[in-house]
Motif scaffolding. Structure first.
Motif, PDB file in Angstrom:
ATOM      1  N   LEU A  38       0.815  -1.216   0.000  1.00  0.00           N
ATOM      2  CA  LEU A  38       0.000   0.000   0.000  1.00  0.00           C
ATOM      3  C   LEU A  38       0.848   1.264   0.000  1.00  0.00           C
ATOM      4  O   LEU A  38       0.337   2.351  -0.310  1.00  0.00           O
ATOM      5  CB  LEU A  38      -0.953  -0.004   1.190  1.00  0.00           C
ATOM      6  N   SER A 160     -12.916  -5.389   3.628  1.00  0.00           N
ATOM      7  CA  SER A 160     -12.209  -4.648   2.578  1.00  0.00           C
ATOM      8  C   SER A 160     -10.738  -5.052   2.572  1.00  0.00           C
ATOM      9  O   SER A 160     -10.139  -5.201   1.506  1.00  0.00           O
ATOM     10  CB  SER A 160     -12.372  -3.134   2.743  1.00  0.00           C
ATOM     11  N   ILE A 164      -8.530  -6.415  -0.562  1.00  0.00           N
ATOM     12  CA  ILE A 164      -7.315  -5.747  -1.021  1.00  0.00           C
ATOM     13  C   ILE A 164      -6.179  -6.761  -1.109  1.00  0.00           C
ATOM     14  O   ILE A 164      -5.453  -6.823  -2.109  1.00  0.00           O
ATOM     15  CB  ILE A 164      -6.943  -4.578  -0.079  1.00  0.00           C
TER      16      ILE A 164
END
Length: 183
Positions: A38, A160, A164
């Protein structure tokens, strides 16, 4: 292998070095692969950390939160989620026996009615999105409205997260055993 590079401190420009300071101060060292992936979107990673920290500062019991997270992990077969949250579960007060029983919590005598209601809510929401009034009420009978909102946010947030991880094909670090290896 991950679909995006894992960016380490040495890969970051000077403007983003403070993000690595934050990761090292707030998360486990060495930095987990999910955060290194990320880091390719530093502003979003910063927000991701802030949101995740707000969930940890909630009124909801850490033990119930971790049971919900682990249930999300098992329902989605996310080895990464389960492996990383087993240690959090232990810190939150779960026993090793309970950790081993999360996948089959409904038939286990190791969980009380509140814990089972929370886990059932997490599983139903994860697998079906909408939850029945019966499932909601079973958990809400044990928790305040605030805790139910916090629980809902935690369940949705970790759903979520597993998506991801799946989209980016995040690798489970070697230090963590794959909980689904022999299943």
């Amino acid at each position: 292998m991950a679909r995006v590079p894992y960016l380490r401190r040495e890969d970051a420009d000077e403007a983003n070095k403070p993000l690595y300071d934050r990761l090292e101060a707030e998360r486990k060292v060495p930095t987990a692969n999910i955060f290194l992936a990320l880091a390719g979107a530093p502003e979003q990673l910063d927000g991701f950390l802030t949101y995740a920290n707000s969930l940890r500062a909630a009124d909801l019991s850490p033990k119930l939160r971790e049971l919900a997270i682990l249930t999300v992990g098992y329902a989605t077969r996310s080895a990464y989620e389960v492996a990383h949250h087993q240690s959090h579960g232990l810190k939150a007060g779960l026993t090793g026996e309970q950790l081993a029983a999360v996948a089959d919590f409904e038939s286990s005598e190791l969980f009380d009615a509140t814990e089972k209601a929370v886990m059932h809510l997490a599983r139903e929401s994860t697998l079906h999105v909408d939850v029945s009034e019966e499932t909601w009420r079973a958990a809400a009978d044990h928790l305040t409205d605030r805790q139910m909102v916090e629980l809902s946010l935690s369940i949705a947030w970790y759903n979520s997260g597993v998506r991801i991880m799946g989209l980016l094909d995040i690798d489970l670090e070697d230090a963590y055993p794959n909980p689904f290896q022999n299943s």
